[in-house]
Structure formats: structure tokens, C-alpha cells
Design an enzyme around this catalytic site. Structure first.
Site, PDB file in Angstrom:
ATOM      1  N   GLU A 128      54.487  -5.031  14.606  1.00  0.00           N
ATOM      2  CA  GLU A 128      53.204  -4.448  14.206  1.00  0.00           C
ATOM      3  C   GLU A 128      52.425  -5.362  13.265  1.00  0.00           C
ATOM      4  OE1 GLU A 128      53.738  -0.371  12.961  1.00  0.00           O
ATOM      5  OE2 GLU A 128      54.031   0.272  15.047  1.00  0.00           O
ATOM      6  N   GLU A 235      58.699   1.915  20.430  1.00  0.00           N
ATOM      7  CA  GLU A 235      59.118   3.022  19.565  1.00  0.00           C
ATOM      8  C   GLU A 235      58.355   4.266  19.969  1.00  0.00           C
ATOM      9  OE1 GLU A 235      59.748   0.580  15.331  1.00  0.00           O
ATOM     10  OE2 GLU A 235      58.159   2.067  15.536  1.00  0.00           O
TER      11      GLU A 235
END
Length: 318
Positions: A128, A235
Site C-alpha cells: 500500500e 487482503e
């Protein structure tokens, strides 16, 4: 799952899909006490997970000596591991690959992977980083390419929030294709309907929409190369009893089960690979401050308790 293969199914009604996606789990590197896991601890983790999967992903190459400890356990138990390399924030004009976190993690993987190549499913560079704004797309691409050159026989990619793949932030990963910066073909897109404040009984649709948005944009940018790119949910998950609520998304074991039955089972049925966040509760974690400024409990996201007891039935509807 290849990008071009899933879109017709996600975007329109489709006949029954016979193939099934692969389920994996995000796996922490610490015990409930906060101490680092050893090879023996990972072997116990794998024993608990073996009826569901033989695939896990990790996040750091140097914290807790993760590759050193997990790779022998993976070999012993027949598991594969996606190893992570962390990359921190960098000045946008800096074109080097000198981030201290990267340098440390990269060195650890170069030291501990030899002899365990068969246990490494892939390497992800950055987690991220685009979502946080730590790097630009071209900067991240250069880091990925650096690792790819060091591990030419290993799949190397990245993990980021689904919206950074959908809004163009990551386009350089798929449009720049040179010897120095080859196209990235392994993409983990994180997609949490929970963090979008969606109620559990509707969360599967938000999750599907998010993944479709990321896949559709990547396909558009990659063009004729789209079928070379694997797009996987990096995720997704839901907090169980003891977790924090977020707007209409309510924590709870029953709600986590609802999301599993509709979202997880549904995505696997569409032949999309995914990593569930996460395998085991991480009771050592402190609360974090969410985007709404409120403290969020991150201790109860596991499918299993921190004692490796499964919380609910994970069978998928036929």
C-alpha cells in the site's frame, strides 16, 4: 486469475464457472505475547491451516527474521509463501532504490531464499505504498524491477489498495515495459468492504465491485498484455467479536461468517485467487486510529483465535 478471464464473469451474467480460485491467508510474524515467531511456531500455524490452504503471505523480510524462520517450516509442511519487502516514504524526485526498509528486507531475502526457492510463491515489493502516497508509480516500478533482476526465476509484484489500481495511480506498472522496467504481472489488490462502511449482508457486492474496478482498469491499460497479469485479492476480511465497528459495518463473528459465505466463497467460485486477512487474531496489536479519527481495534480479524481455534464454519455453498 488472469485479468481478461474474470471480467466477463464479473461484469455480466455468466454460465457456471467450473474452476475455483485459490484461498490463501495473511499471516502475522508475532505470537500473542508480541514475541517473534520461530520455525516451530510457523509449523503449528501451518498445521492449523492445512485443511483450508497451503499458501500464506507475509509482509517484511527483516522483521522477526521472517524468511529465516518461515521458509524451513513451509518446506517441512508443504506450504508456499508470498514474501514481502517493505518500502517506506521517499522524496518524489528521488529515483534511487535506497529506502532503508527496502535495503534491509531485500538483503534478508537474498540471504535466506537460496535453498528454499520452491517454497516461494512470489515476492511483493511494497504494501500500500501508493495508497499512502509514499512512492509514485515510476518509483515503485523501479523497486519492483530491482528485485526482479535479483530473483529472475521468482514471480515479483506488489500489493496495494484496489482503488490505486482503478484510478490510474499504478498505471506505470503496466504501461512501462522495458528491459530495465518490465511490466508487472503479479498484483495483489486489497479490498475491504468493511472499511467502506458497508453492512455485512451487502458487503460481498462492494467487494466484487472493488475488484472489478481494479481489474477493468488494469485490462484497459495493459491492452493486449492483460492476459499476462495475475490480479489477486491481497487482503479482504471482517473483524469478529471484540473488534471495532465502522459506520454500517459491524464487527462480530456472525457478520464475519456472512461475509465469508457470500464474499469469500463467491469470489473463489468466480475463480479469483484471494488472501483472507487474516489467519489468526493478533492480540498483541495496539489500537490504530482510523480515517474517521476513532481508535480501531485490530486484534480480532483472524479466522482463528490466537490459540489457533477456528471461529466459524468455512464451508462454501455448493
Amino acid at each position: 486469475m488472469r485479468v481478461s478471464s474474470i471480467l466477463p464473469f464479473m461484469l455480466a451474467a455468466a454460465p457456471a464457472v467450473t474452476a475455483r480460485g485459490t484461498l490463501g491467508f495473511s499471516l502475522g510474524d508475532k505470537l500473542p505475547s508480541g514475541d517473534c515467531k520461530t520455525t516451530d511456531d510457523y509449523e503449528k500455524d501451518f498445521e492449523a491451516l492445512k485443511d483450508l490452504t497451503t499458501l500464506v503471505r507475509t509482509y517484511s523480510g527483516s522483521e522477526c527474521d521472517t524468511p529465516k524462520e518461515i521458509l524451513p517450516a513451509a518446506k517441512s509442511k508443504g506450504f508456499k509463501v508470498v514474501l514481502g519487502i517493505w518500502v517506506g516514504a521517499q522524496d518524489k524526485s528521488d529515483t534511487s532504490t535506497s529506502d532503508p526498509s527496502f535495503v534491509k528486507d531485500f538483503a534478508a531475502l537474498k540471504k535466506y531464499i537460496p535453498g528454499y526457492e520452491s517454497q516461494v510463491e512470489a515476492i511483493t515489493v511494497g504494501s500500500e505504498t501508493l495508497y499512502r502516497g509514499d512512492l509514485t508509480g515510476p518509483q515503485l516500478h523501479k523497486y519492483i524491477s530491482t528485485v526482479g533482476k535479483a530473483f529472475p526465476s521468482t514471480t515479483v509484484g506488489t500489493a496495494d489498495s484496489w482503488n490505486k489500481f482503478a484510478d490510474g495511480t499504478a498505471d506505470d506498472l503496466f504501461t512501462t515495459n522495458t528491459d530495465d522496467n518490465p511490466m508487472v504481472t503479479y498484483v495483489l489488490a486489497n479490498a475491504f468492504a468493511y472499511w467502506q462502511g458497508t453492512a455485512a449482508d451487502k458487503a460481498y457486492q462492494t467487494y466484487f465491485d472493488d475488484m472489478t474496478g481494479a481489474m477493468k482498469h488494469i485490462q484497459k491499460i495493459a491492452g493486449s498484455n492483460a492476459d499476462k497479469i495475475r490480479v489477486i485479492t491481497g487482503e479482504t476480511g471482517w473483524p469478529t467479536d471484540g473488534g471495532s465497528d465502522y459506520e454500517a459495518a459491524k464487527a462480530g463473528t456472525d457478520n464475519a461468517k456472512t461475509f465469508w459465505k457470500h464474499g469469500i466463497c463467491g469470489m473463489l467460485a468466480w475463480n479469483v485467487d484471494l488472501f483472507y486477512f487474516e489467519a489468526f487474531d493478533e492480540s498483541w496489536k495496539p489500537d490504530s486510529i482510523g480515517d474517521n479519527g476513532k481508535a480501531q481495534d485490530e486484534k480480532h480479524w483472524g479466522l482463528f483465535t490466537d490459540k489457533r481455534v477456528k471461529k466459524f464454519d468455512t464451508s462454501c455453498p455448493k
